[in-house]
Scaffold this motif. Structure first.
Motif, PDB file in Angstrom:
ATOM      1  N   VAL A   1       0.853  -1.190   0.000  1.00  0.00           N
ATOM      2  CA  VAL A   1       0.000   0.000   0.000  1.00  0.00           C
ATOM      3  C   VAL A   1       0.887   1.237   0.000  1.00  0.00           C
ATOM      4  O   VAL A   1       1.803   1.346   0.822  1.00  0.00           O
ATOM      5  N   PRO A   2       0.641   2.171  -0.921  1.00  0.00           N
ATOM      6  CA  PRO A   2       1.445   3.402  -0.904  1.00  0.00           C
ATOM      7  C   PRO A   2       1.140   4.225   0.342  1.00  0.00           C
ATOM      8  O   PRO A   2       0.043   4.139   0.900  1.00  0.00           O
ATOM      9  N   PRO A   3       2.099   5.017   0.793  1.00  0.00           N
ATOM     10  CA  PRO A   3       1.844   5.813   2.004  1.00  0.00           C
ATOM     11  C   PRO A   3       0.738   6.828   1.772  1.00  0.00           C
ATOM     12  O   PRO A   3       0.520   7.294   0.662  1.00  0.00           O
ATOM     13  N   SER A   4       0.048   7.139   2.850  1.00  0.00           N
ATOM     14  CA  SER A   4      -1.036   8.124   2.745  1.00  0.00           C
ATOM     15  C   SER A   4      -0.434   9.515   2.539  1.00  0.00           C
ATOM     16  O   SER A   4       0.694   9.780   2.942  1.00  0.00           O
ATOM     17  N   PRO A   5      -1.191  10.393   1.910  1.00  0.00           N
ATOM     18  CA  PRO A   5      -0.661  11.740   1.673  1.00  0.00           C
ATOM     19  C   PRO A   5      -0.422  12.470   2.992  1.00  0.00           C
ATOM     20  O   PRO A   5      -1.128  12.240   3.972  1.00  0.00           O
ATOM     21  N   PRO A   6       0.593  13.339   3.028  1.00  0.00           N
ATOM     22  CA  PRO A   6       0.832  14.097   4.259  1.00  0.00           C
ATOM     23  C   PRO A   6      -0.387  14.960   4.590  1.00  0.00           C
ATOM     24  O   PRO A   6      -1.007  15.544   3.724  1.00  0.00           O
ATOM     25  N   GLY A   7      -0.705  14.994   5.847  1.00  0.00           N
ATOM     26  CA  GLY A   7      -1.849  15.794   6.275  1.00  0.00           C
ATOM     27  C   GLY A   7      -3.119  14.988   6.444  1.00  0.00           C
ATOM     28  O   GLY A   7      -4.140  15.525   6.861  1.00  0.00           O
ATOM     29  N   LEU A   8      -3.090  13.687   6.133  1.00  0.00           N
ATOM     30  CA  LEU A   8      -4.307  12.882   6.253  1.00  0.00           C
ATOM     31  C   LEU A   8      -4.658  12.610   7.712  1.00  0.00           C
ATOM     32  O   LEU A   8      -5.826  12.692   8.094  1.00  0.00           O
ATOM     33  N   ARG A   9      -3.673  12.320   8.533  1.00  0.00           N
ATOM     34  CA  ARG A   9      -3.958  12.043   9.951  1.00  0.00           C
ATOM     35  C   ARG A   9      -4.538  13.260  10.677  1.00  0.00           C
ATOM     36  O   ARG A   9      -5.504  13.126  11.415  1.00  0.00           O
ATOM     37  N   PRO A  10      -3.970  14.446  10.495  1.00  0.00           N
ATOM     38  CA  PRO A  10      -4.616  15.611  11.136  1.00  0.00           C
ATOM     39  C   PRO A  10      -6.032  15.858  10.617  1.00  0.00           C
ATOM     40  O   PRO A  10      -6.905  16.263  11.378  1.00  0.00           O
ATOM     41  N   LEU A  11      -6.254  15.585   9.337  1.00  0.00           N
ATOM     42  CA  LEU A  11      -7.587  15.764   8.767  1.00  0.00           C
ATOM     43  C   LEU A  11      -8.585  14.807   9.420  1.00  0.00           C
ATOM     44  O   LEU A  11      -9.703  15.203   9.771  1.00  0.00           O
TER      45      LEU A  11
ATOM     46  N   ARG B   1      -5.451  15.422  -2.117  1.00  0.00           N
ATOM     47  CA  ARG B   1      -5.141  14.679  -3.345  1.00  0.00           C
ATOM     48  C   ARG B   1      -4.764  15.631  -4.473  1.00  0.00           C
ATOM     49  O   ARG B   1      -3.856  15.362  -5.245  1.00  0.00           O
ATOM     50  N   ARG B   2      -5.474  16.750  -4.566  1.00  0.00           N
ATOM     51  CA  ARG B   2      -5.191  17.727  -5.617  1.00  0.00           C
ATOM     52  C   ARG B   2      -3.819  18.367  -5.378  1.00  0.00           C
ATOM     53  O   ARG B   2      -3.078  18.617  -6.298  1.00  0.00           O
ATOM     54  N   ARG B   3      -3.488  18.610  -4.119  1.00  0.00           N
ATOM     55  CA  ARG B   3      -2.200  19.218  -3.797  1.00  0.00           C
ATOM     56  C   ARG B   3      -1.049  18.240  -4.045  1.00  0.00           C
ATOM     57  O   ARG B   3       0.051  18.662  -4.381  1.00  0.00           O
ATOM     58  N   ALA B   4      -1.296  16.938  -3.887  1.00  0.00           N
ATOM     59  CA  ALA B   4      -0.254  15.927  -4.078  1.00  0.00           C
ATOM     60  C   ALA B   4       0.095  15.767  -5.566  1.00  0.00           C
ATOM     61  O   ALA B   4       1.176  15.300  -5.898  1.00  0.00           O
ATOM     62  N   ARG B   5      -0.803  16.124  -6.454  1.00  0.00           N
ATOM     63  CA  ARG B   5      -0.536  15.970  -7.887  1.00  0.00           C
ATOM     64  C   ARG B   5       0.313  17.030  -8.372  1.00  0.00           C
ATOM     65  O   ARG B   5       1.005  17.693  -8.523  1.00  0.00           O
TER      66      ARG B   5
END
Length: 121
Positions: free
Chosen positions: A60-70, A117-121
């Motif tokens: 599984v790829p790592p989750s995007p940064p900022g997902l846990r605080p969200l 997700r938009r910021r990660a692209r």
């Protein structure tokens, strides 16, 4: 794919466990709505964390940064809105308060997730 099925399944499991535990704590044990919600939310988070850790595939790829605080802010929003509704309208069933608070929290989470997700692209 926009949302992974794993995220959707765990979110639905979290909400279902929260609702079932809340109902049991209020009807069987006679807890007040706020204490029951705090315990049910904590129990549901613990069960989902265990399931996530046990069933996590290695590729599984790592989750995007900022997902846990969200996720944390969404859970805090859900509890806060439940507490507000429960104190302002105690005559209404707590499961209605739970439903409204989860709808608001999931909407907040979805918008935040799409932004990440938009910021990660």
């Amino acid at each position: 794919m926009l949302l992974r099925p794993r995220i959707i399944i765990l979110s639905l499991l979290l909400i279902a466990l929260d609702a079932v535990l809340l109902h049991i704590l209020i009807t069987v044990f006679g807890f007040g709505p706020l204490v029951a919600r705090l315990l049910s939310l904590g129990g549901a988070i613990a069960v989902c964390a265990i399931i996530l850790r046990v069933t996590r595939p290695s590729d599984v790829p790592p989750s995007p940064p900022g997902l846990r605080p969200l996720v944390g802010v969404s859970l805090l929003l859900s509890f806060s809105l439940f507490a507000l509704l429960a104190t302002r309208a105690p005559q209404v069933q707590p499961l209605l308060h739970l439903s409204l608070s989860w709808v608001a929290a999931l909407l907040f989470w979805l918008l935040g997730y799409l932004r990440l997700r938009r910021r990660a692209r």
